[in-house]
Design a protein around this motif. Structure first.
Motif, PDB file in Angstrom:
ATOM      1  N   GLU A 140      34.510 -50.450 -27.121  1.00 40.61           N
ATOM      2  CA  GLU A 140      34.504 -49.469 -26.048  1.00 40.61           C
ATOM      3  C   GLU A 140      35.225 -50.046 -24.839  1.00 40.61           C
ATOM      4  OE1 GLU A 140      30.551 -49.584 -23.671  1.00 40.61           O
ATOM      5  OE2 GLU A 140      29.960 -50.080 -25.744  1.00 40.61           O
ATOM      6  N   ASP A 141      35.508 -49.207 -23.867  1.00 38.53           N
ATOM      7  CA  ASP A 141      36.084 -49.668 -22.610  1.00 38.53           C
ATOM      8  C   ASP A 141      34.951 -50.042 -21.662  1.00 38.53           C
ATOM      9  OD1 ASP A 141      38.567 -49.193 -23.605  1.00 38.53           O
ATOM     10  OD2 ASP A 141      38.939 -47.363 -22.449  1.00 38.53           O
ATOM     11  N   ILE A 142      35.117 -51.164 -20.969  1.00 35.46           N
ATOM     12  CA  ILE A 142      34.073 -51.662 -20.077  1.00 35.46           C
ATOM     13  C   ILE A 142      34.666 -51.858 -18.687  1.00 35.46           C
ATOM     14  CG2 ILE A 142      32.427 -53.532 -19.652  1.00 35.46           C
ATOM     15  CD1 ILE A 142      32.716 -54.190 -22.700  1.00 35.46           C
ATOM     16  N   PHE A 143      34.037 -51.278 -17.684  1.00 34.26           N
ATOM     17  CA  PHE A 143      34.475 -51.502 -16.306  1.00 34.26           C
ATOM     18  C   PHE A 143      33.681 -52.657 -15.708  1.00 34.26           C
ATOM     19  CE2 PHE A 143      33.934 -51.021 -11.727  1.00 34.26           C
ATOM     20  CZ  PHE A 143      35.264 -51.009 -11.325  1.00 34.26           C
ATOM     21  N   CYS A 144      34.364 -53.549 -15.009  1.00 33.40           N
ATOM     22  CA  CYS A 144      33.673 -54.652 -14.334  1.00 33.40           C
ATOM     23  C   CYS A 144      34.355 -54.936 -13.004  1.00 33.40           C
ATOM     24  CB  CYS A 144      33.656 -55.906 -15.208  1.00 33.40           C
ATOM     25  SG  CYS A 144      35.285 -56.487 -15.683  1.00 33.40           S
ATOM     26  N   LYS A 145      33.592 -55.463 -12.071  1.00 29.65           N
ATOM     27  CA  LYS A 145      34.116 -55.772 -10.746  1.00 29.65           C
ATOM     28  C   LYS A 145      34.854 -57.105 -10.722  1.00 29.65           C
ATOM     29  CE  LYS A 145      30.671 -53.116  -8.161  1.00 29.65           C
ATOM     30  NZ  LYS A 145      29.591 -53.194  -7.131  1.00 29.65           N
ATOM     31  N   ALA A 146      34.474 -58.019 -11.595  1.00 31.63           N
ATOM     32  CA  ALA A 146      35.094 -59.347 -11.618  1.00 31.63           C
ATOM     33  C   ALA A 146      35.060 -59.886 -13.040  1.00 31.63           C
ATOM     34  CB  ALA A 146      34.369 -60.302 -10.670  1.00 31.63           C
ATOM     35  N   ILE A 147      35.926 -60.859 -13.306  1.00 33.07           N
ATOM     36  CA  ILE A 147      36.012 -61.467 -14.635  1.00 33.07           C
ATOM     37  C   ILE A 147      35.931 -62.980 -14.506  1.00 33.07           C
ATOM     38  CG2 ILE A 147      37.525 -61.910 -16.615  1.00 33.07           C
ATOM     39  CD1 ILE A 147      38.651 -59.112 -16.271  1.00 33.07           C
ATOM     40  N   ILE A 148      35.062 -63.584 -15.309  1.00 34.07           N
ATOM     41  CA  ILE A 148      35.058 -65.037 -15.496  1.00 34.07           C
ATOM     42  C   ILE A 148      35.554 -65.266 -16.915  1.00 34.07           C
ATOM     43  CG2 ILE A 148      33.698 -67.153 -15.575  1.00 34.07           C
ATOM     44  CD1 ILE A 148      31.741 -65.829 -13.624  1.00 34.07           C
ATOM     45  N   ASN A 149      36.745 -65.782 -17.023  1.00 28.84           N
ATOM     46  CA  ASN A 149      37.398 -65.981 -18.307  1.00 28.84           C
ATOM     47  C   ASN A 149      37.094 -67.387 -18.812  1.00 28.84           C
ATOM     48  OD1 ASN A 149      39.215 -66.273 -20.453  1.00 28.84           O
ATOM     49  ND2 ASN A 149      40.972 -66.574 -19.101  1.00 28.84           N
ATOM     50  N   CYS A 150      36.174 -67.469 -19.763  1.00 27.23           N
ATOM     51  CA  CYS A 150      35.857 -68.771 -20.376  1.00 27.23           C
ATOM     52  C   CYS A 150      35.987 -68.614 -21.884  1.00 27.23           C
ATOM     53  CB  CYS A 150      34.481 -69.269 -19.952  1.00 27.23           C
ATOM     54  SG  CYS A 150      33.160 -68.051 -20.064  1.00 27.23           S
ATOM     55  N   ALA A 151      37.182 -68.191 -22.306  1.00 30.21           N
ATOM     56  CA  ALA A 151      37.430 -67.852 -23.701  1.00 30.21           C
ATOM     57  C   ALA A 151      37.901 -69.040 -24.523  1.00 30.21           C
ATOM     58  CB  ALA A 151      38.453 -66.717 -23.776  1.00 30.21           C
ATOM     59  N   GLY A 152      37.652 -70.249 -24.041  1.00 31.92           N
ATOM     60  CA  GLY A 152      37.951 -71.429 -24.837  1.00 31.92           C
ATOM     61  C   GLY A 152      39.418 -71.549 -25.199  1.00 31.92           C
ATOM     62  N   LEU A 153      39.678 -71.705 -26.492  1.00 35.95           N
ATOM     63  CA  LEU A 153      41.051 -71.895 -26.957  1.00 35.95           C
ATOM     64  C   LEU A 153      41.943 -70.687 -26.694  1.00 35.95           C
ATOM     65  CD1 LEU A 153      40.267 -73.650 -30.357  1.00 35.95           C
ATOM     66  CD2 LEU A 153      41.333 -74.709 -28.374  1.00 35.95           C
TER      67      LEU A 153
END
Length: 202
Positions: free
Chosen positions: A61-74
């Motif tokens: 689904e589509d998700i709305f967020c105010k901020a992103i913490i990108n800790c997606a590893g590799l």
């Protein structure tokens, strides 16, 4: 236990170890108890910048967020490039590991070996009671496969640093290691925190 050839050391009393899996699970449980919604097995396909935040387009689904913490590893560099430029790319290296018998006498603190030509082995007393010894990074050939040369090098260095423990190895394995690099080919050597926007942290 240390070889008598060791001449100097840097004492870092605040250094410690954790069980990374249990730490991650505990952090997730804490977040859920504080109102976070957990979405497992959800792949981010694209990120769209909008006024007041972002829309994450996922395979569910589509998700709305105010901020992103990108800790997606590799995949952290690839995730950032979905919405912002990124001058870091993650190269996959490998390392070999030895696990020592938990019943042996072993160092009680982490030992980082430094040599004239760079990093040597690291000996880490684990929370489960074993001692984990790792090698310096090497090129990855086949994922999760040890290399004959890597095994030879790590055992040779273990013998030089902790000679009494070389007979106490109970298993060996290899793992992928992230090696963040600048676009110009310069190694970052450890990790970096990038903030391309106030509401986006990698």
């Amino acid at each position: 236990l240390l070889s008598k050839d060791v001449q100097t050391a840097l004492y870092a009393p605040m250094t410690g170890t954790v069980n990374p899996w249990r730490l991650g699970i505990a952090a997730c449980e804490n977040a859920v108890k504080n109102g976070a919604e957990l979405m497992l097995n959800t792949k981010v396909l694209a990120i769209e910048k909008k006024d007041g935040g972002y829309i994450l387009h996922t395979d569910r689904e589509d998700i709305f967020c105010k901020a992103i913490i990108n800790c997606a590893g590799l995949s952290a560099d690839k995730v950032q490039r979905m919405v912002y430029p990124c001058d870091v790319y993650i190269e996959k290296d490998a390392a070999d590991f030895l696990v020592m018998d938990r019943d042996i006498e072993k160092p009680s603190r982490i030992i980082f070996q430094e040599k004239e030509d760079g990093k040597g082995i690291t000996a880490v007393p684990c929370t489960e009671g074993n001692l984990l010894v790792d090698s310096a990074p090497r090129a990855q050939t086949r994922p999760f496969a040890t290399s004959a040369q890597g095994m030879e090098d790590i055992k040779k260095q273990l013998s030089a640093l902790l000679p009494e423990l070389e007979q106490d190895v109970i298993r060996s394995f290899a793992a992928v290691r992230p090696n963040p690099m600048r676009e110009d080919g310069e190694s970052i050597n450890d990790f970096c925190i990038d903030t391309p926007a106030p509401d986006f942290v990698s």
